[in-house]
Design an enzyme around this catalytic site. Structure first.
Site, PDB file in Angstrom:
ATOM      1  N   SER A 176      -9.482  -0.325   7.784  1.00 29.60           N
ATOM      2  CA  SER A 176      -8.943  -0.055   6.448  1.00 29.60           C
ATOM      3  C   SER A 176      -8.329  -1.256   5.750  1.00 29.60           C
ATOM      4  O   SER A 176      -8.020  -1.187   4.561  1.00 29.60           O
ATOM      5  CB  SER A 176      -7.910   1.073   6.518  1.00 29.60           C
ATOM      6  N   SER A 198      -9.132   2.098   3.707  1.00 32.87           N
ATOM      7  CA  SER A 198      -8.291   2.808   2.763  1.00 32.87           C
ATOM      8  C   SER A 198      -7.321   1.891   1.998  1.00 32.87           C
ATOM      9  O   SER A 198      -6.610   2.355   1.120  1.00 32.87           O
ATOM     10  CB  SER A 198      -7.488   3.881   3.506  1.00 32.87           C
ATOM     11  N   LYS A 202       0.837  -1.198   0.000  1.00 33.03           N
ATOM     12  CA  LYS A 202       0.000   0.000   0.000  1.00 33.03           C
ATOM     13  C   LYS A 202       0.873   1.249   0.000  1.00 33.03           C
ATOM     14  O   LYS A 202       1.912   1.302   0.677  1.00 33.03           O
ATOM     15  CB  LYS A 202      -0.903  -0.024   1.230  1.00 33.03           C
TER      16      LYS A 202
END
Length: 484
Positions: free
Chosen positions: A183, A159, A84
């Site tokens: 997330s 996220s 990420k």
């Protein structure tokens, strides 16, 4: 082996096949890069792809397989991984989802990626995130919207949205993500993957988050629970720069699933954690999964009432000051003008400016203590707690309200992040939690079952999820987009 078979091979099987010289890491990386080139224009899951670097690492890994005894190779030797774009990767662009950092190249690895790399993992690229990870859906001014592999018109949540989309589409067996209020677990549920948030302190956060933040963690999104266990074995353990990191566990997570069962366990089930409506299809699928633990797997399951503060009010009150601090520290302090295009980020900073120090103390200490007490009451009588991961399945890309304005015909208080209301509380109580697919809606969208455990009982969560996964088999279903 076809491209689909190779690209969906679980990390545990892939690592073993590479060490046995049955599969070439070069072949794997080449297949994944070809697949990324074909599918990512529709998904938009990647910020950066490091194809040349990945191929060079795969060639080195292949040479080592022939030169080094298998027992001396790392647990993830030759296994491709995505990271990420909130986690620093030395020498590889890390943008934090912001146009202001579009050319930023860190000189140090975040500890999670550093440990994965030390175990032999190969970096494929960086996956999308909302700006600074402060969004409930994955949409940023830098990269735009990330689409769901099961239905391109639907959200991937946030996220760690790019991470979840990549795993679901077969663009890498392991994605490294991060999770504060859900997330990892929300995107995993939206995309039908496994998403694991370990106990607070089990995985150090050095270089990835505030070491005294006590909520944010990093962790994996994977094809299978066994893959998540393997990753935990690699990344868990103390770090001298993280004062809250736990001592090394006596549990070998990579082997804790051997002969796993849930027979005789007392398992609590809550359909809504005491707050808010749940979509009828989601509720039915999760309830069916919970009953499976009793009727077919040998556990004793009881529906329970869990007493927790309003999770949406708490979500807003806790994270708003964090958003404002981030704005001032990372952006305003450098003379930059952030767009605040993300609805969550903009709303949080607005609210934070109206809060007093006393307001925040009451939220961060007193209300949080009530959350801990609510879970303590459950785990005083039960070994595990099952809930939906989300109150809805993946919804259409947000309109002006940011998310569904009603669920099961009832209005929701904050559409922009209401769908995180089941993942937020266990994060703030420090409990391990994992989402595993438990079925599909009539529209063909995946639904997640959240397995929550007592403090530090990461192995119990992994075992229970693996037993259910092996029985139900939902992880074998693949989105039509990804099937060649």
């Amino acid at each position: 082996m076809t491209e689909d078979e190779l690209c969906y091979l679980p990390a545990t099987e892939l690592a073993a096949s590479i060490k046995a010289r049955e599969v070439s890491p070069v072949e794997v990386v080449e297949s994944l890069l070809t697949r990324i080139e074909r599918l990512d224009p529709a998904l938009n899951a990647f910020v950066t792809v490091v194809g040349d670097q990945a191929l060079e690492a795969a060639r080195r890994a292949e040479q080592q397989v022939t030169a080094v005894p298998a027992a001396e190779l790392g647990a993830l030797h030759g296994v491709p991984v995505t990271v990420k774009d909130l986690t620093d990767t030395a020498g590889v662009r890390t943008t934090y989802g912001s146009v202001h950092y579009k050319d930023h190249v860190p000189d140090r690895d975040g500890i999670g990626w550093a440990r994965l790399k030390a175990a032999g993992a190969i970096l494929l690229g960086k996956t999308t995130t909302p700006e600074f990870g402060m969004g409930a859906v994955t949409d940023s001014p830098l990269t735009g919207v990330t689409n769901n592999p099961w239905d391109l018109s639907r959200t991937v949540g946030g996220s760690s949205g790019g991470a979840a989309a990549a795993v679901a589409a077969g663009l890498g067996p392991i994605a490294w993500g991060s999770d504060g209020g859900g997330s990892i677990r929300v995107p995993a549920a939206c995309c039908g993957t496994v998403g694991h948030k370990a106990s607070l302190g089990r995985i150090p956060v050095t270089g990835e988050s505030d070491v005294y933040g006590t909520v944010d963690i990093s962790g994996p999104l994977t094809h299978t629970v066994a893959d998540a266990a393997l990753v935990l074995q690699v990344v868990a353990g103390p770090d001298r720069e993280d004062p809250l990191s736990l001592p090394a566990s006596p549990v070998d997570y990579s082997r804790c699933l051997d002969d796993a069962h849930v027979r005789g366990l007392r398992i609590a089930y809550s359909p809504n954690l005491g707050h808010g409506p749940v979509d009828p299809q989601v509720r039915a699928l999760v309830e069916r999964a919970a009953r499976t633990f009793e009727t077919e797997l040998g556990a004793h399951v009881e529906e329970v009432a869990v007493e927790l503060p309003d999770p949406i009010q708490y979500f807003s009150d806790f994270w708003s000051p964090a958003a404002l601090a981030l704005l001032e520290d990372m952006v305003a302090g450098q003379g930059l003008d952030i767009s605040l295009s993300d609805r969550t980020f903009a709303e949080f900073t607005r609210r934070a400016r109206g809060m007093s120090a006393v307001d925040y103390y009451r939220v961060a200490v007193q209300t949080r203590a009530r959350i801990a007490a609510g879970f303590a009451a459950v785990f005083g009588a039960y070994d595990l707690l099952l809930t939906p991961t989300m109150p809805v399945s993946a919804f259409p890309h947000p309109g002006p309200e940011g998310g569904p304005v009603t669920v099961d015909g009832q209005p929701v208080k904050e559409p922009v992040y209401d769908f995180h209301r089941f993942t937020e509380p266990p994060s703030h109580a420090g409990h391990p939690a994992l989402t595993v697919p438990c079925g599909f809606t009539e529209e063909g969208l995946p639904v997640g079952l959240q397995v929550i455990g007592p403090h530090h009982a990461d192995d119990a969560v992994l075992r229970a999820a693996a037993v259910y996964e092996g029985h139900a088999g939902w992880h074998r279903r693949r989105p039509a987009l990804a099937v060649s």
